[in-house]
Write a protein that holds these residues in place. Structure first.
Motif, PDB file in Angstrom:
ATOM      1  N   VAL A  83       0.835  -1.203   0.000  1.00  0.00           N
ATOM      2  CA  VAL A  83       0.000   0.000   0.000  1.00  0.00           C
ATOM      3  C   VAL A  83       0.869   1.251   0.000  1.00  0.00           C
ATOM      4  CG1 VAL A  83      -1.728   1.294   1.307  1.00  0.00           C
ATOM      5  CG2 VAL A  83      -1.906  -1.188   1.131  1.00  0.00           C
ATOM      6  N   VAL A  84       1.919   1.244   0.813  1.00  0.00           N
ATOM      7  CA  VAL A  84       2.828   2.396   0.876  1.00  0.00           C
ATOM      8  C   VAL A  84       3.434   2.678  -0.485  1.00  0.00           C
ATOM      9  CG1 VAL A  84       5.029   3.199   1.801  1.00  0.00           C
ATOM     10  CG2 VAL A  84       3.331   2.198   3.323  1.00  0.00           C
ATOM     11  N   ASN A  85       3.895   1.652  -1.162  1.00  0.00           N
ATOM     12  CA  ASN A  85       4.553   1.852  -2.455  1.00  0.00           C
ATOM     13  C   ASN A  85       3.552   2.247  -3.539  1.00  0.00           C
ATOM     14  OD1 ASN A  85       7.640   0.949  -2.506  1.00  0.00           O
ATOM     15  ND2 ASN A  85       6.586  -0.301  -0.990  1.00  0.00           N
ATOM     16  N   LEU A  86       2.336   1.754  -3.466  1.00  0.00           N
ATOM     17  CA  LEU A  86       1.320   2.198  -4.419  1.00  0.00           C
ATOM     18  C   LEU A  86       1.026   3.689  -4.246  1.00  0.00           C
ATOM     19  CD1 LEU A  86      -1.186  -0.816  -4.360  1.00  0.00           C
ATOM     20  CD2 LEU A  86       0.294  -0.109  -6.257  1.00  0.00           C
ATOM     21  N   LEU A  87       0.915   4.120  -2.993  1.00  0.00           N
ATOM     22  CA  LEU A  87       0.678   5.544  -2.738  1.00  0.00           C
ATOM     23  C   LEU A  87       1.879   6.392  -3.165  1.00  0.00           C
ATOM     24  CD1 LEU A  87      -1.047   5.375   0.775  1.00  0.00           C
ATOM     25  CD2 LEU A  87      -2.114   5.936  -1.410  1.00  0.00           C
ATOM     26  N   SER A  88       3.086   5.897  -2.935  1.00  0.00           N
ATOM     27  CA  SER A  88       4.269   6.671  -3.306  1.00  0.00           C
ATOM     28  C   SER A  88       4.419   6.797  -4.819  1.00  0.00           C
ATOM     29  CB  SER A  88       5.520   6.029  -2.709  1.00  0.00           C
ATOM     30  OG  SER A  88       5.736   4.751  -3.267  1.00  0.00           O
ATOM     31  N   VAL A  89       3.843   5.873  -5.575  1.00  0.00           N
ATOM     32  CA  VAL A  89       3.846   5.983  -7.034  1.00  0.00           C
ATOM     33  C   VAL A  89       2.734   6.915  -7.509  1.00  0.00           C
ATOM     34  CG1 VAL A  89       3.482   4.692  -9.179  1.00  0.00           C
ATOM     35  CG2 VAL A  89       4.973   3.769  -7.409  1.00  0.00           C
ATOM     36  N   SER A  90       1.615   6.879  -6.838  1.00  0.00           N
ATOM     37  CA  SER A  90       0.474   7.693  -7.278  1.00  0.00           C
ATOM     38  C   SER A  90       0.705   9.188  -7.025  1.00  0.00           C
ATOM     39  CB  SER A  90      -0.801   7.234  -6.561  1.00  0.00           C
ATOM     40  OG  SER A  90      -0.704   7.456  -5.156  1.00  0.00           O
ATOM     41  N   ILE A  91       1.474   9.538  -5.995  1.00  0.00           N
ATOM     42  CA  ILE A  91       1.680  10.956  -5.684  1.00  0.00           C
ATOM     43  C   ILE A  91       2.436  11.676  -6.803  1.00  0.00           C
ATOM     44  CG2 ILE A  91       2.865  12.532  -4.108  1.00  0.00           C
ATOM     45  CD1 ILE A  91       2.044  10.732  -1.810  1.00  0.00           C
ATOM     46  N   VAL A 116       0.692   4.419   7.220  1.00  0.00           N
ATOM     47  CA  VAL A 116       0.788   2.998   6.857  1.00  0.00           C
ATOM     48  C   VAL A 116       2.238   2.525   6.923  1.00  0.00           C
ATOM     49  CG1 VAL A 116       0.317   1.306   5.048  1.00  0.00           C
ATOM     50  CG2 VAL A 116      -1.281   3.170   5.431  1.00  0.00           C
ATOM     51  N   ARG A 117       3.177   3.379   6.517  1.00  0.00           N
ATOM     52  CA  ARG A 117       4.589   3.007   6.602  1.00  0.00           C
ATOM     53  C   ARG A 117       5.002   2.769   8.057  1.00  0.00           C
ATOM     54  NH1 ARG A 117       8.754   3.874   3.062  1.00  0.00           N
ATOM     55  NH2 ARG A 117       7.520   5.369   1.861  1.00  0.00           N
ATOM     56  N   LEU A 118       4.553   3.653   8.950  1.00  0.00           N
ATOM     57  CA  LEU A 118       4.853   3.481  10.370  1.00  0.00           C
ATOM     58  C   LEU A 118       4.259   2.175  10.888  1.00  0.00           C
ATOM     59  CD1 LEU A 118       5.940   4.570  13.068  1.00  0.00           C
ATOM     60  CD2 LEU A 118       3.774   5.803  13.340  1.00  0.00           C
ATOM     61  N   TYR A 119       3.032   1.864  10.469  1.00  0.00           N
ATOM     62  CA  TYR A 119       2.369   0.629  10.901  1.00  0.00           C
ATOM     63  C   TYR A 119       3.147  -0.596  10.415  1.00  0.00           C
ATOM     64  CZ  TYR A 119      -1.265  -2.939  11.346  1.00  0.00           C
ATOM     65  OH  TYR A 119      -1.960  -4.080  11.642  1.00  0.00           O
ATOM     66  N   SER A 120       3.605  -0.565   9.163  1.00  0.00           N
ATOM     67  CA  SER A 120       4.350  -1.705   8.622  1.00  0.00           C
ATOM     68  C   SER A 120       5.661  -1.912   9.368  1.00  0.00           C
ATOM     69  CB  SER A 120       4.616  -1.494   7.126  1.00  0.00           C
ATOM     70  OG  SER A 120       5.510  -0.408   6.917  1.00  0.00           O
ATOM     71  N   ARG A 121       6.325  -0.814   9.717  1.00  0.00           N
ATOM     72  CA  ARG A 121       7.581  -0.941  10.442  1.00  0.00           C
ATOM     73  C   ARG A 121       7.364  -1.468  11.851  1.00  0.00           C
ATOM     74  NH1 ARG A 121      11.552   4.068   8.712  1.00  0.00           N
ATOM     75  NH2 ARG A 121      11.474   3.681   6.464  1.00  0.00           N
ATOM     76  N   MET A 122       6.298  -1.043  12.483  1.00  0.00           N
ATOM     77  CA  MET A 122       5.993  -1.568  13.815  1.00  0.00           C
ATOM     78  C   MET A 122       5.768  -3.071  13.761  1.00  0.00           C
ATOM     79  SD  MET A 122       3.475   1.444  15.248  1.00  0.00           S
ATOM     80  CE  MET A 122       2.978   0.449  16.650  1.00  0.00           C
ATOM     81  N   LEU A 123       5.079  -3.539  12.726  1.00  0.00           N
ATOM     82  CA  LEU A 123       4.796  -4.969  12.607  1.00  0.00           C
ATOM     83  C   LEU A 123       6.070  -5.769  12.360  1.00  0.00           C
ATOM     84  CD1 LEU A 123       1.520  -5.002  10.465  1.00  0.00           C
ATOM     85  CD2 LEU A 123       1.746  -5.459  12.905  1.00  0.00           C
ATOM     86  N   VAL A 124       6.833  -5.372  11.338  1.00  0.00           N
ATOM     87  CA  VAL A 124       8.013  -6.164  10.958  1.00  0.00           C
ATOM     88  C   VAL A 124       9.115  -6.049  12.014  1.00  0.00           C
ATOM     89  CG1 VAL A 124       9.744  -6.561   9.175  1.00  0.00           C
ATOM     90  CG2 VAL A 124       7.436  -5.881   8.526  1.00  0.00           C
TER      91      VAL A 124
END
Length: 338
Positions: A29-37, A74-82
């Motif tokens: 999701v993070v990378n999709l948003l970073s491409v769309s911006i 979402v990036r913060l959430y992914s880092r917390m998980l991994v």
């Protein structure tokens, strides 16, 4: 570069695969948003060429800010998980090592060296945590960044895209050239640290004997020698790192300058719009960070792999004295008298 032990990595991640999959999905999701911006920025800039209303600009700016905010969350959430998975594996591994050490005979610790055991149970376990947390997240993010960004760049201008990323294979060659050297130097540094810790532990345990027999100067000489070996190993590793990372950042900067030089010519000829050039610049800048970070990520991955093998070697050791889980009672009860 040493062989990648994916079997060991999968074994430690398997109990946490649900959390890891959620973290990977968040990275998508993070990378999709970073491409769309950047694509949205391109459309807004091109629309501004024919006149604009302030309300439209504010609305588009608000949309970009909202997307960037969601992407950051979402990036913060992914880092917390991994990263949380890495911390959890670290705690489980420390408990597993502690339980395993309790089963070993006392003579093994004296033969192996307490410093070596402590090094594997502390610094090596921390490196494993970085491997299963930071390295896994960073490598996954790098793969997704390239997989989603390159098609978007090619759709704008294939020739400029190839020119901008044409230097990246050179970057990978540099990483491959330095990767094996860093792995060997990291192992030598860990072994030197274990030897130094072993000597300190022995001196602290036998400090009375050292003072009784006047062995202070001998122990000081031994400590100076091992400390010098550790210093040299750490300096060699630092020299390699300080050479690798500036090289990677320099190559990334050259690719951006090449895009600006070639893109300005296409802009002047009318084959490229201002929005297209801005979007390409944003995409290249987006790839600079994961590419420049690739060297550090790869180093962390290799260091963690070495530490993982050292920890596995410790856990594979079987005690020579094994207590029976179901002891056999004597055939006849013993009798005696005082």
């Amino acid at each position: 570069m040493g062989a990648i032990r994916l079997d060991l990595i999968r074994r430690y991640l398997r109990p946490h695969r649900k959390v890891v999959l959620i973290g990977v999905a968040a990275l998508v999701v993070v990378n999709l948003l970073s491409v769309s911006i950047p694509l949205l920025v391109r459309r807004v800039i091109d629309d501004l060429q024919d006149g604009f209303a302030l309300e439209d600009v504010l609305a588009q700016a608000g949309l970009i800010v909202a997307l960037a905010t969601v992407m950051g969350a979402v990036r913060l959430y992914s880092r917390m998980l991994v990263f949380g998975v890495g911390r959890q594996v670290e705690a489980e591994l420390k408990q597993q090592i502690f339980d395993h050490l309790l089963k070993q005979e006392p003579g093994w610790v004296q033969t192996t060296g307490s410093g070596e055991v402590i090094s594997r149970a502390t610094s090596d376990v921390e490196n494993v945590r970085r491997l299963l947390g930071f390295a896994v997240l960073s490598l996954t993010n790098t793969v997704l960044a390239y997989a989603l960004t390159l098609p978007a760049m090619l759709s704008i201008d294939a020739w400029l895209t190839l020119a901008a990323v044409g230097l990246y294979p050179l970057m990978l060659m540099v990483v491959r050239l330095f990767g094996g050297r860093m792995m060997r130097q990291q192992r030598r540094q860990q072994e030197a640290l274990a030897s130094l810790s072993d000597l300190i532990q022995e001196d602290l345990s036998g400090i009375s004997a050292i003072k009784i027999y006047g062995q202070e100067s001998t122990e000081q000489t031994a400590f100076a020698g091992r400390n010098r070996i550790y210093r040299d190993a750490a300096l060699n590793l630092a020299r390699t790192r300080s050479t690798l990372f500036p090289l990677l950042e320099g190559i990334s900067s050259i690719s951006l300058l090449l895009l600006l030089a070639l893109g300005s010519g296409q802009l002047e000829s009318g084959r490229l719009s201002i929005g297209d050039l801005v979007a390409l610049i944003l995409f290249v800048e987006r790839l600079v960070f994961p590419t420049a970070l690739l060297g550090f990520t790869l180093n962390t991955f290799q260091t963690g792999q070495v530490s993982l093998e050292r920890v596995e070697e410790l856990l594979r050791r079987r005690p020579l004295i094994v207590s029976s889980t179901s002891p056999t009672p004597p055939a006849k009860p013993g009798r005696g008298a005082v």
